[in-house]
Design a protein around this motif. Structure first.
Motif, short mmCIF file in Angstrom:
data_model
loop_
_atom_site.label_atom_id
_atom_site.label_comp_id
_atom_site.label_asym_id
_atom_site.label_seq_id
_atom_site.Cartn_x
_atom_site.Cartn_y
_atom_site.Cartn_z
N ALA A 79 -7.47 -12.54 -17.42
CA ALA A 79 -6.40 -12.28 -18.37
C ALA A 79 -5.58 -13.54 -18.59
O ALA A 79 -5.42 -14.39 -17.71
N VAL A 80 -5.04 -13.68 -19.82
CA VAL A 80 -4.11 -14.76 -20.14
C VAL A 80 -2.72 -14.29 -19.73
O VAL A 80 -2.27 -13.21 -20.14
N GLN A 81 -2.04 -15.09 -18.91
CA GLN A 81 -0.73 -14.71 -18.39
C GLN A 81 0.37 -15.41 -19.18
O GLN A 81 0.37 -16.64 -19.30
N VAL A 82 1.29 -14.61 -19.71
CA VAL A 82 2.42 -15.13 -20.48
C VAL A 82 3.68 -14.91 -19.66
O VAL A 82 4.06 -13.76 -19.39
N VAL A 83 4.35 -15.98 -19.26
CA VAL A 83 5.46 -15.89 -18.31
C VAL A 83 6.74 -16.43 -18.93
O VAL A 83 6.72 -17.48 -19.59
N SER A 84 7.83 -15.70 -18.72
CA SER A 84 9.15 -16.14 -19.20
C SER A 84 10.12 -16.15 -18.04
O SER A 84 10.20 -15.18 -17.27
N ALA A 85 10.86 -17.24 -17.93
CA ALA A 85 11.86 -17.33 -16.86
C ALA A 85 13.15 -16.63 -17.24
O ALA A 85 13.94 -16.26 -16.38
N THR A 133 8.26 -7.34 -13.87
CA THR A 133 9.64 -7.83 -13.87
C THR A 133 9.90 -8.53 -12.55
O THR A 133 9.37 -8.15 -11.51
N GLY A 134 10.72 -9.57 -12.62
CA GLY A 134 11.02 -10.32 -11.41
C GLY A 134 12.41 -10.89 -11.46
O GLY A 134 13.27 -10.40 -12.20
N ASP A 135 12.64 -11.94 -10.70
CA ASP A 135 13.94 -12.58 -10.62
C ASP A 135 14.25 -13.29 -11.93
O ASP A 135 13.76 -14.39 -12.19
N ALA A 136 15.08 -12.66 -12.78
CA ALA A 136 15.49 -13.24 -14.06
C ALA A 136 14.29 -13.67 -14.88
O ALA A 136 14.19 -14.80 -15.34
N GLY A 137 13.37 -12.76 -15.09
CA GLY A 137 12.22 -13.11 -15.89
C GLY A 137 11.29 -11.94 -16.08
O GLY A 137 11.48 -10.86 -15.50
N THR A 138 10.30 -12.13 -16.93
CA THR A 138 9.30 -11.11 -17.17
C THR A 138 7.99 -11.80 -17.50
O THR A 138 7.95 -12.99 -17.81
N TRP A 139 6.90 -11.04 -17.42
CA TRP A 139 5.61 -11.62 -17.81
C TRP A 139 4.71 -10.55 -18.41
O TRP A 139 4.94 -9.35 -18.22
N LEU A 140 3.74 -11.01 -19.15
CA LEU A 140 2.81 -10.13 -19.84
C LEU A 140 1.39 -10.56 -19.50
O LEU A 140 1.11 -11.76 -19.40
N SER A 141 0.52 -9.60 -19.35
CA SER A 141 -0.88 -9.87 -19.05
C SER A 141 -1.72 -9.48 -20.26
O SER A 141 -1.79 -8.31 -20.64
N VAL A 142 -2.33 -10.50 -20.89
CA VAL A 142 -3.13 -10.29 -22.09
C VAL A 142 -4.59 -10.20 -21.67
O VAL A 142 -5.20 -11.20 -21.28
#
Length: 723
Positions: free
Chosen positions: A410-416, A461-470
C-alpha cells in the motif's frame, strides 16, 4: 628488479594474509535496501514510526486453509489466524502486526477462492538488523503446517534476504568454474603452464588484496555485500587483462641477445606504464558512482577502486618479479617464425583501404544491436529476480494468482498536522484514482469515492497527525507502480502530507538513480578524456575512444532490453521477464564495461602511439599497432567473455544480466569496435588522430606522460595501407 625471489615470496605471504583478512570482510559488509536517503518516502517512513508506531509491512505470512477446512472464515482457521497474528506481534523484533482476522476481514487480505489469507507485520530497523538478526529465526519459527493451516513466510525483506543468499552461492559457484576455466584458456594462449599460472595469480592477488582493502574501508563507511561480488568479477577480469598485457610485452622484449633483466626493465617501462594509465581510467569510470547518494551504488565504487589498486600493484610489481624468475621459460617451447602479416594486420589493412564501406557496415551492425535500448523501461525489482523454486518466490506466485490487491504494498500518505475528520473527502478522492482498490483512513474506508464503512481500528490517528493507506490492485502495481505514486502525490490534500510505502520508496530510488544518469555519463567521459589526453597528447583520439566505447555499451544495453526486459531467451536462460529493467545493475555494468572497454583502448592506443612516435607515419602506424595489440585484446576478450558467461548460469536475474550483458559487450568491443571501427576511424582522421591545439600541446609536454618507443621484435608492414 634486484631481488625478484624476495618480492614473489612476500607477495605470496601478502596474498595469504589478505585472503584471511578479506574473508572477515564478507561478514562485515552491509545489506541494503532500494531507498533514497532524504527522500519524501524516507520522511514518510520516519513519521509512521515516530507518530504511529508502525510502518509499511516488510514481513508477510501466507496462511492456507488445509484440506477439510472450508475457507479462512471457518472458525478453526479464523482462531488459528488470530492466534498466529498475536504470536507474530509478540515475536522479538516485530513492531506491529495485523491480519485478515484482526482488521475486519477485508477482501484485500483474502484470496479470491477464500482458501488463503495474509498476516502482515512491520519489523523496524535497517536491512542488516531485519535480514540478519530477525528474519532467519522468524522464518524458521513461522514456516509450519498442522491439521488446520499451512504457513509460509514472505515480505520484501525476506525476498532480498533470499536474493543475497542465492547471489552469494551463485558467485562462489561461478568462481569455482571460472578459475580453472581461465587457467585452461591462458594455457591455450601461452602454451606454457608457468605463464598461465602467474597471470592467473595476478587475478587472485587482486581479489584477495581488494577484499582486504574493503575490510579497512568498512570501518569508516557502509559497503554493500554486492561489493564483494564486484571484487570477484572485476578482480579476475582486470588481473588477467593486466597480466596478459605485461606477459605479452615481456615475451616480445625477450629477444635474442636481450637479457632477462633488460627485458623486465623494458616491459615495466612500457607495459607497466600503460597498465597504470588503464588502471587510472578504470578507477575514474567507477569513482563517479560516488556521485550517487545511495550506499548501495557507492559500494560499487569502493569495491572497484580497491580492485584496480590491487590489480595494478600485482601487474607492475609482483608479476615482473615472477617473470624475472621464470625468464625464457615463459616463451613457447617451439618458437613460431616472425610473420610480417597475420589475420589482424590483414584485417586492419583491408578496413583502411575501404574505411567508409567496412566501417559503415560495422557501425550499422552495432546500431542495430543497440537499437532495443531505445525502448528501455526502468522498473522496480520484485521476487521474480529469484528462480521459481525459491520459497519466497512461490509465496508471491500464489499471491499474484489468488489476490486481486497488494495490501502489503500500500502507498502510505502521512500528515503530521492533519486530523481524522478532514481525511474523509481526501480519502474519497484518492480512492477514485485508477488502480486503487480501497483507501483506509481515520474517517473510514473508501472505495470509488464512497465510504464503505468505518475505520477497522484506531491505528490511523496518532500524536497530532493522521495517515491514510492507499491499497492498489495487483494489476496497477504490475503495470505502473511509479505512476500510481506520482498520481497520489499530485492529488490535492487538505493538509500537508508526505507519501511513502514500498512503491514510493522504490520510485524515489529509481528517480534518484535515473535523474543522475546524464551527470554520470558526462563525468565518466570527461575524466577519461583527460586521462587519455595525458597519455597521447591528442584531442581527437580520446574523443574517438569515448564515442566507440559508448557504442559498445549501447550493444550491451540493447542486449539487456532484448533479453531481460522483452523476455527473449528467457526459457533458455531460466528467468521470468517482468517487462522492465531495474536501473542499478545497468549502471554498474556501464561503469565496469566502460572501464574494460577503455582498458582495451589504452592497450591499443599505446601500441599505435608507440609506432607513430617511432616512425612518424600517421597511417602506417595504425595497422602495425593493431597487429601487435589485437592478439592480446582478442585473447583477453575471449577469456573475459567466457568468464562472464559463467555468471549467466546463476539463479538470480541480476547475475544473469551481468553475465550475458558483459560477455556480449566484451566480444563486440574486441571485434567490431577495435577490429573494424578503430582502423576505419583512424584512417579517415589521418594525422588528425594526434592533433591538439598549441596550448594543449605545450600542456602535454609539461604534464603528459609518454614512453620511449621499444624496438619491435618483428616489423609487420602495413601491406598496402594508403599513406
Amino acid at each position: 628488479m634486484t631481488r625478484p625471489r624476495a618480492v614473489v615470496v612476500v607477495a605470496l605471504l601478502v596474498t595469504i594474509a589478505a585472503g584471511v583478512v578479506g574473508a572477515s570482510a564478507l561478514n562485515a559488509l552491509s545489506l541494503n535496501r532500494f531507498e533514497a536517503p532524504g527522500s519524501e518516502s524516507m520522511h514518510a517512513r520516519q513519521e509512521l514510526d515516530t507518530r504511529f508506531g508502525t510502518g509499511s509491512p516488510n514481513v508477510a505470512l501466507l496462511v492456507t486453509a488445509q484440506q477439510g477446512q472450508d475457507t479462512v472464515d471457518s472458525e478453526p482457521v479464523a482462531a488459528a489466524g488470530r492466534a498466529l497474528t498475536e504470536e507474530l506481534a509478540g515475536y522479538p523484533g516485530v513492531g506491529d502486526a495485523w491480519s485478515y482476522w484482526t482488521r475486519g476481514t477485508p477482501d484485500t487480505l483474502r484470496s479470491g477462492d477464500g482458501r488463503q489469507a495474509l498476516v502482515l507485520a512491520w519489523v523496524p530497523g535497517d536491512a542488516n538488523q531485519v535480514r540478519r538478526e530477525v528474519l532467519p529465526a522468524l522464518t524458521d519459527r513461522f514456516t509450519r503446517a498442522d491439521a488446520t493451516v499451512t504457513v509460509r513466510v514472505g515480505g520484501g525483506d525476506e525476498v532480498f534476504r533470499q536474493v543475497m543468499g542465492q547471489a552469494r552461492q551463485d558467485f562462489l559457484r561461478a568462481e569455482l568454474v571460472v578459475l580453472p576455466l581461465v587457467l585452461v584458456l591462458l594455457w591455450l594462449v601461452y602454451r606454457r603452464v608457468s605463464a598461465a599460472l602467474v597471470t592467473l595469480g595476478v587475478g587472485v592477488f587482486a581479489v584477495a588484496g581488494a577484499l582486504a582493502l574493503l575490510r579497512g574501508v568498512v570501518e569508516f563507511t557502509e559497503i554493500s555485500t554486492f561489493g564483494a561480488n564486484i571484487v570477484l568479477v572485476m578482480g579476475i577480469g582486470l588481473g588477467v587483462d593486466y597480466g596478459l598485457f605485461v606477459t605479452f610485452r615481456f615475451r616480445e622484449e625477450l629477444r635474442p641477445g636481450v637479457s632477462v633483466a633488460d627485458a623486465v626493465r623494458r616491459t615495466v617501462a612500457s607495459a607497466g606504464r600503460t597498465v597504470l594509465f588503464s588502471g587510472i581510467t578504470v578507477a575514474a569510470s567507477l569513482s563517479v558512482l560516488l556521485v550517487f547518494p545511495f550506499p548501495f551504488l557507492n559500494s560499487f565504487a569502493y569495491a572497484g577502486l580497491a580492485v584496480v589498486l590491487a590489480a595494478v600493484v600485482g601487474a607492475t610489481t609482483v608479476l615482473p618479479a615472477a617473470l624475472a624468475l621464470l625468464g625464457r621459460r615463459v616463451l613457447r617451447r617451439t618458437a613460431r617464425p616472425a610473420r610480417a602479416g597475420g589475420f589482424w594486420l590483414a584485417t586492419a589493412n583491408r578496413v583502411m583501404r575501404r574505411p567508409l564501406l567496412l566501417g559503415g557496415a560495422a557501425l550499422l551492425a552495432v546500431l542495430v544491436l543497440g537499437a532495443p535500448f531505445l525502448g528501455v523501461r526502468f522498473g522496480l525489482p520484485d521476487d521474480r529476480v529469484l528462480p521459481a523454486s525459491a520459497p519466497v518466490r512461490q509465496v508471491y506466485d500464489d499471491i499474484r494468482a489468488g489476490f486481486a490487491a497488494e495490501e502489503a504494498d500500500a502507498v502510505q500518505v502521512v500528515s503530521a498536522g492533519g486530523t481524522g475528520a478532514a481525511a474523509g473527502p481526501y480519502a474519497a478522492r484518492l480512492s477514485q484514482l485508477a488502480g486503487v482498490v480501497r483507501v483506509d483512513s481515520a474517517a473510514g474506508s473508501y472505495v470509488d469515492g464512497l465510504r464503505t464503512g468505518p475505520a477497522s481500528d484506531d491505528r490511523f490517528t496518532g500524536d497530532a497527525g493522521t495517515w491514510l493507506s492507499v491499497v492498489p490492485s495487483s494489476a496497477r502495481l504490475e503495470a505502473d507502480a511509479a505512476g500510481l505514486v506520482a498520481e497520489v502525490r499530485a492529488t490535492p490534500a487538505p493538509f500537508d502530507v508526505v507519501v511513502g510505502g514500498y512503491p514510493a520508496e522504490l520510485a524515489d530510488y529509481r528517480d534518484g538513480v535515473t535523474s543522475r544518469l546524464p551527470l554520470i555519463g558526462a563525468l565518466i567521459v570527461l575524466v577519461t578524456l583527460v586521462v587519455l589526453f595525458l597519455m597521447t597528447g591528442s584531442v581527437l583520439a580520446p574523443l574517438k575512444a569515448s564515442v566507440l566505447n559508448l557504442l559498445s555499451l549501447a550493444v550491451m544495453f540493447g542486449t539487456l532490453v532484448f533479453v531481460f526486459q522483452d523476455g527473449n531467451l528467457s526459457g533458455l536462460l531460466g528467468f521470468t521477464p517482468t517487462g522492465s529493467i531495474e536501473p542499478s545493475v545497468p549502471i554498474l555494468m556501464f561503469c565496469i564495461a566502460y572501464g574494460l572497454s577503455m582498458d582495451y583502448e589504452v592497450f591499443l592506443l599505446s601500441r599505435i602511439k608507440e609506432e607513430y612516435d617511432r616512425t612518424g607515419d600517421a597511417l602506417g602506424s595504425v595497422p602495425v599497432g593493431i597487429a601487435r595489440s589485437a592478439p592480446l585484446v582478442s585473447a583477453a576478450a575471449l577469456i573475459l567473455a567466457v568468464s562472464f558467461a559463467a555468471y549467466a548460469t546463476g539463479r538470480v536475474v541480476f547475475l544473469k544480466q551481468l553475465g550475458v550483458g558483459m560477455a556480449v559487450a566484451v566480444l563486440v568491443d574486441a571485434t567490431l569496435i577495435r577490429g573494424v571501427l578503430v582502423p576505419a576511424f583512424m584512417r579517415l582522421a589521418g594525422r588528425g588522430n594526434w592533433w591538439a591545439p598549441r596550448p594543449l600541446r605545450a600542456l602535454h609536454r609539461r604534464i603528459g606522460v609518454s614512453e620511449a618507443p621499444s624496438t619491435p621484435a618483428a616489423e609487420p608492414e602495413p601491406a598496402g595501407a594508403t599513406r
